[in-house]
Design an enzyme around this catalytic site. Structure first.
Site, PDB file in Angstrom:
ATOM      1  N   LYS A 160      17.575   3.707  42.018  1.00  0.00           N
ATOM      2  CA  LYS A 160      17.197   3.628  40.607  1.00  0.00           C
ATOM      3  C   LYS A 160      16.242   4.752  40.222  1.00  0.00           C
ATOM      4  CE  LYS A 160      13.719   1.451  39.497  1.00  0.00           C
ATOM      5  NZ  LYS A 160      12.265   1.725  39.188  1.00  0.00           N
TER       6      LYS A 160
ATOM      7  N   LYS B 257       5.419   9.939  39.015  1.00  0.00           N
ATOM      8  CA  LYS B 257       6.003   9.042  40.024  1.00  0.00           C
ATOM      9  C   LYS B 257       7.438   9.434  40.324  1.00  0.00           C
ATOM     10  CE  LYS B 257       6.660   5.493  42.734  1.00  0.00           C
ATOM     11  NZ  LYS B 257       6.609   4.102  42.299  1.00  0.00           N
TER      12      LYS B 257
END
Length: 301
Positions: A243, A174
């Protein structure tokens, strides 16, 4: 597990809420927890049941899922007082669908194993619209038997699945995906803006680039239906993209890979956040560049 397993869901945010809704709509018994009681109420209206803590959700579930913003949130939901480890039953499976670093996943997985339970990491890709439609792309990491056991639930939320290897590898995958996506977005924002500032028509840039190897689905499909028509409603918050970029940069550094391009992308996302676009879509990098150039970035319909 006889019949359909009871599924627990912790974290009913922008993506998590629609994911949980698809689970209960496909007939799985669902218990939920979120700090925002309005989000809980939305799921109760769909037929879910509420619990007061993540531990209570885990105790009531055969499969318990978390979908929370960051690694500290996963650790809090899983490991702290009132967390999943406190309530999970032997033989149950914990699935973290957040986007965190592989190290956090493996740390939590070790604690889950101490309770006689199992863990799978299964982060998702694509948009809020895909979450609503149940057509997310889902990456999985963990023992293949554990992944297979949770697939009936995952299929209520996604239509594309990639098993990436042992626990933690799905989160690594991811981060690779989001690193590439953010990089392409930041590059588009810069190039298209300075092209328009130089006097080129945005329509001409779009047509030319899409006729060459520089063309991409992002430029061909996403941007014309999002930033380039002035829509910055969140599909993926800029703050979350920042993030993920931070986590990816850390993973690269741990592997000894230098990331000069990625550091620039992080700066572009950070600029957008500091400009007040934390909760806008991450295409908000276009707003920063357009403001600098004093141009409007709009494709003619």
């Amino acid at each position: 597990m006889d019949g359909k397993p009871v599924v627990g869901f912790v974290g009913l945010g922008t993506i998590g809420g629609p994911m949980a809704r698809n689970i209960v709509r496909k007939g799985f018994p669902l218990v939920v927890f979120d700090l925002d009681q309005r989000k809980v109420a939305d799921l109760l209206a769909e037929g879910a049941e509420a619990r007061a803590t993540a531990a209570e959700v885990a105790a009531a579930s055969d499969i318990v899922i978390t979908m929370v913003p960051d690694a500290p949130d996963v650790e809090k939901a899983a490991l702290e007082a009132g967390g999943i480890v406190e309530g999970i039953r032997p033989g149950s499976i914990y699935v973290d669908m957040s986007t965190v670093d592989p190290g956090t996943t493996r740390k939590v997985g070790a604690r889950i194993a101490e309770k006689g339970a199992r863990m799978v990491d299964a982060p998702v890709a694509r948009t809020v619209e895909n979450a609503r439609a149940g057509t997310l792309a889902i990456m999985t990491g963990g023992d293949p038997a554990d992944v297979e056991a949770v697939m009936p639930v995952l299929r209520t939320m996604g239509d594309t699945f990639t098993h990436c290897g042992p626990l933690g590898n799905a989160h690594a995958m991811k981060l690779v995906n989001n690193y590439i996506s953010a990089g392409i977005m930041a590059l588009h924002a810069e190039a298209l803006t300075f092209g328009v500032k130089a006097g080129l028509a945005l329509e001409d840039i779009h047509k030319l680039v899409m006729s060459t190897f520089a063309g991409s689905r992002q430029l061909g499909e996403v941007l014309p239906n999002k930033a380039l028509k002035g829509d910055f409603a969140p599909g993926f918050f800029t703050a979350l993209s920042r993030k993920d970029q931070r986590l990816a940069l850390t993973l690269a550094r741990e592997g000894g890979v230098d990331t000069p391009v990625g550091r620039g992308v992080y700066e572009a996302l950070d600029q957008a956040c500091r400009a007040g676009y934390e909760r806008h879509d991450f295409t908000s990098v276009f707003l920063v560049r357009a403001a600098e150039a004093g141009v409007e970035m709009r494709l003619e319909p």
